[in-house]
Design a protein around this motif. Structure first.
Motif, mmCIF file in Angstrom:
data_model
loop_
_atom_site.group_PDB
_atom_site.id
_atom_site.type_symbol
_atom_site.label_atom_id
_atom_site.label_comp_id
_atom_site.label_asym_id
_atom_site.label_seq_id
_atom_site.Cartn_x
_atom_site.Cartn_y
_atom_site.Cartn_z
ATOM 1 N N ASP A 142 75.157 60.387 29.807
ATOM 2 C CA ASP A 142 74.218 59.533 30.615
ATOM 3 C C ASP A 142 74.311 58.040 30.125
ATOM 4 O O ASP A 142 74.640 56.743 30.251
ATOM 5 C CB ASP A 142 73.449 60.371 30.287
ATOM 6 N N VAL A 197 69.692 53.723 31.124
ATOM 7 C CA VAL A 197 69.260 54.830 30.231
ATOM 8 C C VAL A 197 69.418 54.508 28.761
ATOM 9 O O VAL A 197 68.175 54.546 27.848
ATOM 10 C CB VAL A 197 70.448 56.108 30.615
ATOM 11 N N SER A 222 59.930 54.594 34.657
ATOM 12 C CA SER A 222 60.532 56.181 34.831
ATOM 13 C C SER A 222 59.468 57.581 35.454
ATOM 14 O O SER A 222 58.166 57.384 35.556
ATOM 15 C CB SER A 222 61.412 57.079 33.365
ATOM 16 N N ASP A 243 63.340 61.617 31.797
ATOM 17 C CA ASP A 243 64.138 60.432 31.501
ATOM 18 C C ASP A 243 63.732 59.712 30.557
ATOM 19 O O ASP A 243 64.783 59.095 30.082
ATOM 20 C CB ASP A 243 63.777 59.970 32.610
#
Length: 499
Positions: free
Chosen positions: A161, A168, A471, A476
């Motif tokens: 990710d 992110v 988020s 997250d």
């Protein structure tokens, strides 16, 4: 043979070809001169003419793209969330470097030495004079580097990710800034950071169900802490007047977009003040943290704008009256009447009924940053009674976007009253409330030595990060959230077969 296994096999054998060129298959030290971010910052606006005389650089990163065109080609390197193009031409590099370039796959990690220039299209690039191999990727990168969208994969393989989704990386950098901001602000005010036990013989400091573990040598059960509160207040008794801890807490409860069994809290305690002093301090801390993270007190969450410039304040009863929608609004006096409360809630005590009404009637509507204070004493076993009305405790919560992000109160420092409060909690446990507080005799003993007037607060780092990064799920903003076990992946069997 699956396509995945076929690609794994090809890349594994390619390692041998790279080793045959004289490179180490998995790395060596590489002394780069600049990070990619430094190059973009220092030279991103320079023209081709301004890059003369040559700016020599050594850079490294993961290959994001490769475009081979005859005797030359391009690749983009990714490092620290920034990318930079490199240009490899056969007649500009040694034979070994060009042979390496021909063997590279997307995802491999390399070093490149050369000089900066502008391509015909104007893109800042490194004209490579030497390539160094640093690490091989055996598995394929996500098909869309900027769109790894499968939620399960994102949380389970956070490393992937972070590679694939630049946003992110920014979220977790902001999380680090939030923690750094709190540390700086508290230490500027004379607070000292401490550490308290994560395994405790008696769990306490909050209403929650704990995780249980066992120490073999001592043959005792221990509990992963649900809060560090009672230990931090022991330190105040010991003369540490301003203490804080950024701590991991563990609560054996449900998982949702706002709850993870393992989470991070900031807890701080200040002697010689009360909960109203912490109301003012909380506003200052949250306002400055937002500025440190985003450059402004304003932020957007779930499509709505918020502002930490100022927090509204309601008593719990005032909030119920403000947001009452079912017929005639109750009066503040009715919200103190046990009979009236019993008709509107099934809870056992008047205080519990008041909280139940607040959670149903008001809490979902408290979107803008708000302080709610004057909590019933039944649900505040560690907070001091209000001197004007002992049915209430000098306690407040901070709510934003329907979420509690902070809880604070004037600390109860009367050992006899604390004993009575614990006994009330024990009675609640006997009635089936598994989250009621246990008796902690050593903590009462500490209070018997005298704790100065003190106020303490806990602020949820995860939920605050959700707000300041926009988020929608707590998963997250936690690098490795708790998930169900994945089961056998099958990769080990494939790797063994390659030997």
């Amino acid at each position: 043979m699956s396509l995945e296994y076929e690609l794994l096999t090809q890349r594994y054998h390619r390692i041998r070809e790279i080793e045959a060129l004289g490179f180490k298959s998995y790395g060596q030290r590489f002394d780069f001169t600049h990070t990619l971010a430094q190059i973009v910052e220092q030279y991103g606006d320079k023209t081709a003419e301004q890059l003369e005389p040559r700016v020599e650089v050594k850079v490294c990163g993961r290959i994001q793209t490769i475009r081979r065109m005859g005797k030359a080609g391009f690749a983009h390197l990714l490092q620290g969330g920034e990318k930079l193009q490199i240009y490899v031409r056969k007649d500009a590099v040694d034979e070994k470097s060009y042979a390496l370039y021909q063997l590279l796959d997307i995802g491999d990690i390399v070093g490149a030495s050369g000089y900066l220039f502008r391509t015909r299209t104007g893109e800042l690039s490194v004209h490579v004079e030497q390539l160094t191999f640093l690490a091989k990727t055996l598995l394929s990168m996500p098909e869309k580097w900027h769109g790894l969208e499968d939620v399960e994969t994102r949380y389970r393989q956070r490393y992937l990710d972070l590679i694939a989704n630049p946003e992110v990386r920014k979220t977790f950098y902001k999380r680090a800034k939030i923690i750094s901001s709190f540390r700086r602000q508290l230490e500027d005010r004379g607070f000292v950071e401490v550490e308290t036990p994560m395994m405790q013989p008696i769990f306490g400091g909050a209403a929650a169900k704990p995780f249980v573990t066992h120490h073999n040598t001592l043959d005792i059960d221990l509990y992963l802490r649900i809060a560090p509160e009672l230990y931090l207040k022991r330190l105040v008794v010991g003369g540490l007047d301003r203490v804080y801890e950024i701590n991991r807490n563990f609560r054996n409860e449900g998982i949702s977009t706002k709850h993870n069994p393992e989470f991070t809290m900031l807890e701080f305690y200040q002697a010689y003040t009360d909960y109203r002093g912490l109301m003012d301090l909380s506003e200052e801390l949250l306002r400055q943290t937002a500025i440190d993270v985003n450059g402004t007190t304003e932020f957007e969450f779930d499509g709505r704008k918020y502002d930490f410039a100022r927090l509204r304040r309601f008593t719990m009863r005032e909030a119920i009256v403000e947001f009452w929608r079912a017929g005639d609004k109750p009066t503040l006096d009715q919200l103190m009447d046990p009979e009236w409360l019993s008709r509107h809630s099934s809870k056992a005590t008047a205080g519990e009924a008041l909280v139940d009404l607040f959670e149903r009637v008001a809490e979902p509507h408290l979107l803008d940053p708000t302080i709610v204070y004057e909590f019933p004493v039944e649900v505040s076993p560690l907070a001091k009674n209000n001197p004007d009305d002992p049915r209430f405790a000098d306690r407040f919560e901070i709510l934003v976007a329907g979420m509690e992000i902070g809880n604070a109160y004037t600390e109860l420092n009367d050992p006899q009253e604390q004993r009575r409060r614990f006994e009330i909690q024990l009675a609640m446990r006997e009635r089936g409330n598994e989250e009621a507080h246990q008796m902690d005799e050593d903590y009462i003993r500490a209070l018997c030595y005298g704790m100065p007037p003190t106020a303490g607060e806990g602020i949820g780092i995860d939920r605050l990060t959700m707000l300041l990064t926009g988020s929608k799920s707590i998963r997250d903003v936690i690098l490795f959230p708790l998930l169900r076990p994945e089961g056998e992946i099958g990769l080990l069997k494939q790797l063994r077969s390659l030997e």
